[in-house]
Write a protein that holds these residues in place. Sequence first.
Motif, PDB file in Angstrom:
ATOM      1  N   GLU A  77       1.988   1.956  -3.517  1.00 11.09           N
ATOM      2  CA  GLU A  77       0.936   2.608  -4.317  1.00 11.09           C
ATOM      3  C   GLU A  77       0.841   4.089  -4.008  1.00 11.09           C
ATOM      4  N   ILE A  78       0.871   4.418  -2.729  1.00 12.40           N
ATOM      5  CA  ILE A  78       0.761   5.819  -2.318  1.00 12.40           C
ATOM      6  C   ILE A  78       2.004   6.598  -2.754  1.00 12.40           C
TER       7      ILE A  78
ATOM      8  N   VAL B  59      -6.785   3.368  -0.540  1.00  5.11           N
ATOM      9  CA  VAL B  59      -5.740   2.364  -0.768  1.00  5.11           C
ATOM     10  C   VAL B  59      -5.633   1.450   0.444  1.00  5.11           C
ATOM     11  N   TRP B  60      -5.590   2.035   1.626  1.00  2.00           N
ATOM     12  CA  TRP B  60      -5.475   1.221   2.838  1.00  2.00           C
ATOM     13  C   TRP B  60      -6.675   0.282   3.001  1.00  2.00           C
TER      14      TRP B  60
ATOM     15  N   PHE C  15      -7.600   9.503  -0.925  1.00  2.33           N
ATOM     16  CA  PHE C  15      -6.930   8.514  -1.771  1.00  2.33           C
ATOM     17  C   PHE C  15      -6.197   7.504  -0.901  1.00  2.33           C
ATOM     18  N   ASN C  16      -5.427   8.013   0.052  1.00  3.48           N
ATOM     19  CA  ASN C  16      -4.685   7.112   0.931  1.00  3.48           C
ATOM     20  C   ASN C  16      -5.627   6.162   1.664  1.00  3.48           C
TER      21      ASN C  16
ATOM     22  N   SER D 135       0.837  -1.203   0.000  1.00  2.00           N
ATOM     23  CA  SER D 135       0.000   0.000   0.000  1.00  2.00           C
ATOM     24  C   SER D 135       0.867   1.246   0.000  1.00  2.00           C
TER      25      SER D 135
END
Length: 279
Positions: free
Chosen positions: A69-70, A93-94, A89-90, A66
């Motif tokens: 990705e961030i 993703v998490w 967004f974060n 993750s």
Amino acid sequence: MTTTPNQIAFIGDTNMTETADRIIDALRSGHDHLAAVVHGLTAADLTRPSGASEWDVSQVLSHLGSGAEIGLAALEGATGGTGAPDGDFNKSVWARWDAMTPAEHAEGFVTANQALVERYEGLDAGARSDLRIDLGFLPAPVDVTTAAGLRLSEFAHHSWDVEAAFDPSTTLASAATGPLLDQAGMMLGFIGKADALENRPVAVAVHTTAPERAFGLSVGETVALTGEPENADAVLTAPAEWWLRLVAGRHAPAHTPPSVTLTGDTVTLDDLRRVFPGF
């Protein structure tokens, strides 16, 4: 060789592109190694306790995946001029990674981290020198050396978390140790706990091997690196990779090699372990 405080951080480095190259190379070799380890893990291996006390192996890989990705989104925002993604967004993703199975964590880590490393590798010399990246959690955008260096620190220590699940004597990757030693002072004031010694000021001379460095650790109102003190309360001699693991909280006696020594009567290794509880 005596290292001054300014030499311990990337700030002030006279050849940022060369330093960025070393860090990106270490990210590549680290990825290739950990990906090979992950490909050899069984379903039972993925749920073993890792070197990170609260996570199993798959959860460490989830954190790295993750984070990749961030980090890639932040890098793409910098190169494309759109800036860092917002906090939503974060969170998305998490949430997606939290919903994955252990096997998906492993597979997803390899894919996501490969993409981030390839993007760093694709930066030309101009970008490695001049690009500024908004990571979202620092007060200002940072250069590629700093951004990639922070990722290398996260990656190297969490790679150790994975491998320590199977071998308590494992060490940090040698390719990462030099660059991380150069940046060791960057976050020390944030991760060190000065009050762990109950307001007892301590000055420690630190001598590392592989590579050899000499500098000071000051624990007072804050925790900071200094030049080597003339009248140290103690002298810590250790492999550089263990010094880095000490600062990162990966310093339990079971993971401390016999070559680590601390001389002096006013501070112990356990005192230093309390100063650096980990993250």
